[in-house]
Design an enzyme around this catalytic site. Structure first.
Site, PDB file in Angstrom:
ATOM      1  N   CYS A  86       0.816  -1.214   0.000  1.00 56.80           N
ATOM      2  CA  CYS A  86       0.000   0.000   0.000  1.00 56.80           C
ATOM      3  C   CYS A  86       0.853   1.270   0.000  1.00 56.80           C
ATOM      4  O   CYS A  86       0.579   2.206  -0.744  1.00 56.80           O
ATOM      5  CB  CYS A  86      -0.933   0.014   1.210  1.00 56.80           C
ATOM      6  N   HIS A  87       1.889   1.288   0.835  1.00 54.60           N
ATOM      7  CA  HIS A  87       2.710   2.496   0.945  1.00 54.60           C
ATOM      8  C   HIS A  87       4.205   2.217   0.906  1.00 54.60           C
ATOM      9  O   HIS A  87       5.013   3.104   1.096  1.00 54.60           O
ATOM     10  CB  HIS A  87       2.348   3.258   2.225  1.00 54.60           C
TER      11      HIS A  87
END
Length: 173
Positions: free
Chosen positions: A137-138
């Site tokens: 996600c990040h």
């Protein structure tokens, strides 16, 4: 002759006051107790307080995910290479310095909550630049000890309270 407090004898009125206070205190207790008791966790919450996992089938290098309190928990049976690479890391290079020895109870077993400490995503195992976990996600990278090595996550993956209740059974919680 003057009456002093020593000479004062109990009268019926004193008994009635004391009895009234006692009945009032019992009444207040009877009203307040259910209000306090309803704050205790119910049976379904208590049932989730701990879970036991049989890890006898887990081969070195493999990871299983179990649910505990609605959270994924990663249980990894580490290889000697995993352990050595985790122990060789210079703590000064880490964002959240923590020795590998402090994160495990038995060198071979790593038990940690599988929630990224950045925004609560679930990292993927055996991915990333450090052979541990990667949060797509990040972009947070964790090593073979679950320590943050790269990316926006501020801290290492959390280690839950756990214990070995047998040679092949782990109790989480």
């Amino acid at each position: 002759m003057k009456n002093t407090s020593k000479d004062k004898k109990p009268v019926r009125r004193d008994f009635l006051f004391t009895a009234s206070y006692a009945v009032g205190a019992v009444g207040v207790g009877a009203v307040v107790w259910p209000l306090i008791d309803q704050m205790n966790p119910d049976a379904s919450v208590k049932a989730l307080a701990s879970t036991e996992v049989d890890v006898s089938a887990l081969k070195p290098g493999n990871t299983i995910t179990v649910l505990w309190r609605g959270k994924p928990v990663f249980i990894r049976r580490r290889t000697k290479i995993d352990i050595e690479s985790a122990r060789k890391v210079n703590l000064n290079e880490l964002k959240h310095p923590e020795k590998d020895e402090d994160r495990v109870k038995k060198d071979e077993w790593l038990v940690m909550i599988g929630i990224c400490t950045h925004l609560g995503c679930v990292p993927l195992g055996d991915k990333g630049e450090y052979g541990g976990w990667f949060c797509p996600c990040h972009g947070s990278h964790y090593d073979t000890s679950g320590r943050i090595r790269k990316g926006p996550a501020p801290t290492n993956l959390e280690i839950p309270k756990y214990e070995f209740v047998g040679t092949n059974v782990i109790r989480i919680g």
